[in-house]
Design a protein around this motif. Structure first.
Motif, short mmCIF file in Angstrom:
data_model
loop_
_atom_site.label_atom_id
_atom_site.label_comp_id
_atom_site.label_asym_id
_atom_site.label_seq_id
_atom_site.Cartn_x
_atom_site.Cartn_y
_atom_site.Cartn_z
N LYS A 43 -108.02 -46.57 -55.70
CA LYS A 43 -109.07 -45.77 -56.36
C LYS A 43 -109.38 -44.52 -55.52
N SER A 44 -109.53 -44.67 -54.20
CA SER A 44 -109.82 -43.48 -53.37
C SER A 44 -108.67 -42.49 -53.47
N ALA A 45 -107.44 -42.99 -53.50
CA ALA A 45 -106.28 -42.09 -53.56
C ALA A 45 -106.29 -41.30 -54.87
N LEU A 46 -106.56 -41.97 -55.98
CA LEU A 46 -106.56 -41.30 -57.28
C LEU A 46 -107.71 -40.30 -57.36
N GLU A 47 -108.86 -40.67 -56.80
CA GLU A 47 -110.01 -39.74 -56.77
C GLU A 47 -109.67 -38.50 -55.97
N LYS A 48 -109.01 -38.72 -54.82
CA LYS A 48 -108.66 -37.59 -53.95
C LYS A 48 -107.72 -36.62 -54.68
N LEU A 49 -106.71 -37.19 -55.36
CA LEU A 49 -105.75 -36.33 -56.08
C LEU A 49 -106.45 -35.57 -57.19
N ASN A 50 -107.33 -36.25 -57.89
CA ASN A 50 -108.04 -35.62 -59.01
C ASN A 50 -108.90 -34.45 -58.50
N ARG A 51 -109.53 -34.65 -57.33
CA ARG A 51 -110.38 -33.60 -56.72
C ARG A 51 -109.53 -32.43 -56.26
N GLN A 52 -108.30 -32.73 -55.88
CA GLN A 52 -107.44 -31.72 -55.28
C GLN A 52 -106.73 -30.85 -56.34
N ALA A 53 -106.88 -31.26 -57.63
CA ALA A 53 -106.15 -30.55 -58.70
C ALA A 53 -107.12 -29.77 -59.59
N ARG A 54 -106.72 -28.55 -59.89
CA ARG A 54 -107.52 -27.73 -60.82
C ARG A 54 -107.16 -28.06 -62.27
N LYS A 55 -105.86 -28.37 -62.51
CA LYS A 55 -105.42 -28.55 -63.91
C LYS A 55 -104.85 -29.93 -64.21
N TYR A 96 -100.28 -39.86 -65.69
CA TYR A 96 -100.67 -38.46 -65.49
C TYR A 96 -101.85 -38.09 -66.37
N TRP A 97 -102.59 -37.09 -65.91
CA TRP A 97 -103.81 -36.75 -66.64
C TRP A 97 -104.25 -35.33 -66.34
N ASP A 98 -105.15 -34.81 -67.18
CA ASP A 98 -105.75 -33.51 -66.92
C ASP A 98 -106.85 -33.70 -65.89
N ALA A 99 -106.89 -32.82 -64.90
CA ALA A 99 -107.92 -32.93 -63.85
C ALA A 99 -109.29 -33.01 -64.52
#
Ligand SMILES: C[S@@+](CC[C@H](N)C(=O)[O-])C[C@H]1O[C@@H](n2cnc3c(N)ncnc32)[C@H](O)[C@@H]1O
Length: 269
Positions: free
Chosen positions: A141-153, A262-265
């Motif tokens: 969960k932390s890893a997915l949150e981090k990636l989501n925060r790190q992506a604009r799109k 995969y998903w939209d940020a």
């Protein structure tokens, strides 16, 4: 019990703990760097082709590749981006990625030594964040949150479909109990519970790290995933290998299909 009552993030952590997977240190991956560069990072690799086909790069100039290894994704897309960032905790992987970037004359690649678990506050937010075959982390969960925060799109991640890296028939043949690992279904459900709607697709790969031209390679592949084998286990594995060779059966150590999640940020509260 109904699905809303399940805490998939906690279930993932428990599954990983029960699996008692032999911990892979950065030094462990260092030793794998050259082989990965040779077998898994070529642009024509079937897995990478499948991965790139599923990506939407429109309106994107920057890309972050977490657990980049020899640069499989970030170098493969560098000519389509203004800047790419490859992050990994293995110095060996980063050295190989740097050598490959230099050989290709790429000047827009930044390689950073960083672990999933580290602070990322100095890492630039990018249009796209990717984690390819590097998602078996302590806390998904932390890893997915981090990636989501790190992506604009957009965010692209891949996870195993099978619950074991090594074919259960091989694990049984050497006399060990089959222990499963978390697969992509955790990522899908954790994201859903975070308020993100992921898409899922599948990539059939030729399994770059589990092809073996000799018994030594075969044993090395098995021990890499299962941890060191003792002498009786090695003997049983040799028997299994010889039996398959004599019968002309394929000698793969495991299934290597990958699920692309995969998903939209998505801004999260
Ligand atoms: C199977 S390789 C995948 C490499 C590349 N992304 C690819 O798809 O070819 C997994 C990579 O994740 C890195 N890795 C594993 N655990 C990590 C961690 N906790 N922090 C940072 N990198 C990690 C390893 O060093 C390795 O380079």
């Amino acid at each position: 019990m109904i699905i809303e009552e399940l805490d998939f993030a906690a279930m993932y952590r428990e599954h990983l703990q029960r699996a008692e997977r032999s911990h892979k240190s950065a030094e462990h991956w260092d030793k794998r760097a050259e082989k990965m560069a040779e077998n898994c990072a070529r642009p024509k690799d079937s897995y990478l082709e499948g991965f790139f086909k599923l990506m939407d790069l429109s309106d994107c100039d920057t890309l972050l590749d977490m657990g980049c290894g020899p640069g499989s994704v970030c170098l493969g897309l560098a000519d389509k981006m203004q800047a790419v960032y490859g992050l990994d905790y293995s110095s060996g992987m980063l050295e190989v990625a740097k050598r490959r970037a230099d050989a290709e004359g790429l000047s827009n690649v930044t390689l950073i030594k960083r672990a999933w678990e580290d602070d990322w506050s100095d890492i630039p937010v990018c249009d796209i964040a990717v984690a390819s075959r590097s998602t078996l982390v302590g806390c998904l969960k932390s890893a997915l949150e981090k990636l989501n925060r790190q992506a604009r799109k957009r965010v692209y991640t891949t996870h195993t479909v099978s619950s074991t890296f090594i074919d259960p028939a091989i694990i049984q043949a050497i006399g060990r109990k089959v222990v499963t690992l978390p697969n992509y279904l955790y990522a899908v459900n954790i994201l859903q519970q975070m308020g993100i709607k992921p898409k899922v697709d599948f990539i059939e790969s030729s399994g770059c790290m589990n092809q073996a031209e000799s018994y030594a390679q075969f044993e090395d592949n098995v021990a890499w995933s299962l941890g060191p084998l003792d002498e009786p286990e090695k003997l049983r594995l040799q028997e299994y290998y010889q039996r398959h060779k004599q019968q002309d059966k394929p000698l793969r150590t495991g299934d290597r299909s990958w699920a692309m999640v995969y998903w939209d940020a998505t801004p999260l509260s």
